[in-house]
Design a protein around this motif. Structure first.
Motif, PDB file in Angstrom:
ATOM      1  N   UNK A  37      17.174  10.377 -10.335  1.00 54.50           N
ATOM      2  CA  UNK A  37      16.195   9.294 -10.320  1.00 54.50           C
ATOM      3  C   UNK A  37      15.262   9.393 -11.525  1.00 54.50           C
ATOM      4  N   UNK A  38      14.918  10.617 -11.907  1.00 52.91           N
ATOM      5  CA  UNK A  38      14.098  10.803 -13.093  1.00 52.91           C
ATOM      6  C   UNK A  38      14.775  10.279 -14.346  1.00 52.91           C
ATOM      7  N   UNK A  39      16.090  10.453 -14.423  1.00 49.16           N
ATOM      8  CA  UNK A  39      16.834   9.941 -15.580  1.00 49.16           C
ATOM      9  C   UNK A  39      16.871   8.425 -15.602  1.00 49.16           C
ATOM     10  N   UNK A  40      16.579   7.811 -14.446  1.00 47.26           N
ATOM     11  CA  UNK A  40      16.548   6.356 -14.336  1.00 47.26           C
ATOM     12  C   UNK A  40      15.133   5.798 -14.510  1.00 47.26           C
ATOM     13  N   UNK A  41      14.187   6.676 -14.832  1.00 49.30           N
ATOM     14  CA  UNK A  41      12.840   6.200 -15.127  1.00 49.30           C
ATOM     15  C   UNK A  41      11.815   6.400 -14.036  1.00 49.30           C
ATOM     16  N   UNK A  42      12.190   7.003 -12.927  1.00 47.22           N
ATOM     17  CA  UNK A  42      11.201   7.282 -11.874  1.00 47.22           C
ATOM     18  C   UNK A  42      10.381   8.492 -12.304  1.00 47.22           C
ATOM     19  N   UNK A  46       5.130   7.970  -4.825  1.00 48.89           N
ATOM     20  CA  UNK A  46       5.812   9.225  -5.118  1.00 48.89           C
ATOM     21  C   UNK A  46       7.114   9.291  -4.337  1.00 48.89           C
ATOM     22  N   UNK A  47       8.196   9.644  -5.025  1.00 51.71           N
ATOM     23  CA  UNK A  47       9.507   9.748  -4.393  1.00 51.71           C
ATOM     24  C   UNK A  47       9.788  11.207  -4.055  1.00 51.71           C
ATOM     25  N   UNK A  69       0.784  -1.227   0.000  1.00 52.09           N
ATOM     26  CA  UNK A  69       0.000   0.000   0.000  1.00 52.09           C
ATOM     27  C   UNK A  69       0.814   1.274   0.000  1.00 52.09           C
ATOM     28  N   UNK A  70       2.058   1.192  -0.435  1.00 46.58           N
ATOM     29  CA  UNK A  70       2.985   2.312  -0.322  1.00 46.58           C
ATOM     30  C   UNK A  70       2.489   3.547  -1.078  1.00 46.58           C
ATOM     31  N   UNK A  71       2.585   4.715  -0.430  1.00 49.21           N
ATOM     32  CA  UNK A  71       2.216   5.972  -1.081  1.00 49.21           C
ATOM     33  C   UNK A  71       3.425   6.857  -1.372  1.00 49.21           C
ATOM     34  N   UNK A  72       4.467   6.801  -0.532  1.00 43.79           N
ATOM     35  CA  UNK A  72       5.605   7.702  -0.684  1.00 43.79           C
ATOM     36  C   UNK A  72       6.910   7.003  -0.300  1.00 43.79           C
ATOM     37  N   UNK A 111      13.276   0.480  -8.147  1.00 41.49           N
ATOM     38  CA  UNK A 111      12.442  -0.707  -8.352  1.00 41.49           C
ATOM     39  C   UNK A 111      11.118  -0.591  -7.602  1.00 41.49           C
ATOM     40  N   UNK A 112      11.162  -0.127  -6.368  1.00 39.10           N
ATOM     41  CA  UNK A 112       9.941  -0.041  -5.556  1.00 39.10           C
ATOM     42  C   UNK A 112       8.992   1.008  -6.129  1.00 39.10           C
ATOM     43  N   UNK A 113       9.537   2.128  -6.589  1.00 38.52           N
ATOM     44  CA  UNK A 113       8.697   3.165  -7.187  1.00 38.52           C
ATOM     45  C   UNK A 113       7.984   2.633  -8.422  1.00 38.52           C
ATOM     46  N   UNK A 114       8.688   1.853  -9.224  1.00 42.04           N
ATOM     47  CA  UNK A 114       8.065   1.270 -10.420  1.00 42.04           C
ATOM     48  C   UNK A 114       6.989   0.260 -10.047  1.00 42.04           C
TER      49      UNK A 114
END
Length: 234
Positions: A81-86, A70-71, A43-46, A62-65
């Protein structure tokens, strides 16, 4: 509020509106138990990050994907992190506050570094290291110090935020050791509860909280040293 220590500096914070992971260092963390991963991310939100070292960023990407959480991170780390796809990112920097659903997160100073060596062998600076102060609508204010030494402006953090719960690094070598951490807690804060962290993981950091607990003897602060994966309700 339910708090779960996941080893090293990783915590899950659970409130009525939010399910938060701070510094989710799982893989490679010798004190993390793999069987707790499912519960840790449920149920992670952040995901909140104090700084860019690998033992704090951990499995954020990985967890964000997996979860769509939201990170929240400093601007440089968030851009990386955005450059890594988050994609779900909230960026800030020292002194700034991000208002989220059910809580806010303020970036405060920490005395530490923040970088990662990427696959090409190059070290990339990832902004300043921070502590994070979390204000909730109906819960105690919580301060995760990140990785830090003691510093006198901790008094200002207490004056501005009056945190009731402290998550405090005590392992020495990379952060303040137990005796200095106890001095910080007693000189600069009026915590109701303190949970020590950043110990018992790598062999070169302190393996137990004994030095910290001993140095806090006589303080009115409640000291909690939960087992990894155990839930603590405050």
């Amino acid at each position: 509020m339910k708090i779960t220590w996941l080893g090293h500096s990783a915590f899950r914070i659970e409130t009525a509106k939010a399910r938060i992971l701070i510094d989710p260092f799982f893989t490679g963390n010798p004190s993390f138990r793999d069987e707790t991963r499912k519960d840790a991310t449920a149920g992670l939100t952040h995901i909140l990050l104090t700084h860019g070292h690998g033992d704090h960023v951990g499995e954020t990407i990985a967890i964000a994907r997996e979860t769509g959480a939201t990170v929240v991170a400093n601007a440089d780390l968030a851009a990386w992190l955005g450059s890594k796809g988050v994609s779900a990112l909230e960026m800030g920097n020292t002194g700034g506050t991000i208002h989220l659903d059910g809580f806010s997160s303020t970036f405060v100073n920490a005395l530490h570094s923040s970088a990662q060596i990427t696959e090409d062998g190059v070290s990339h600076a990832l902004g300043n290291a921070n502590g994070l102060v979390l204000h909730f609508e109906d819960e105690p204010t919580l301060y995760h110090m990140g990785d830090t030494d003691i510093f006198s402006d901790m008094a200002l953090i207490n004056e501005l935020h009056q945190p009731e719960i402290g998550l405090v690094p005590i392992g020495d070598r990379f952060t303040m050791g137990g005796a200095v951490a106890a001095l910080a807690c007693q000189r600069y804060f009026k915590f109701g509860t303190v949970i020590p962290c950043h110990y018992g993981s790598f062999p070169i950091v302190d393996q137990t909280p004994e030095t910290f607990v001993s140095a806090m003897d006589g303080a009115s602060t409640r000291i909690e040293t939960p087992a990894i994966g155990a839930n603590l309700t405050l």
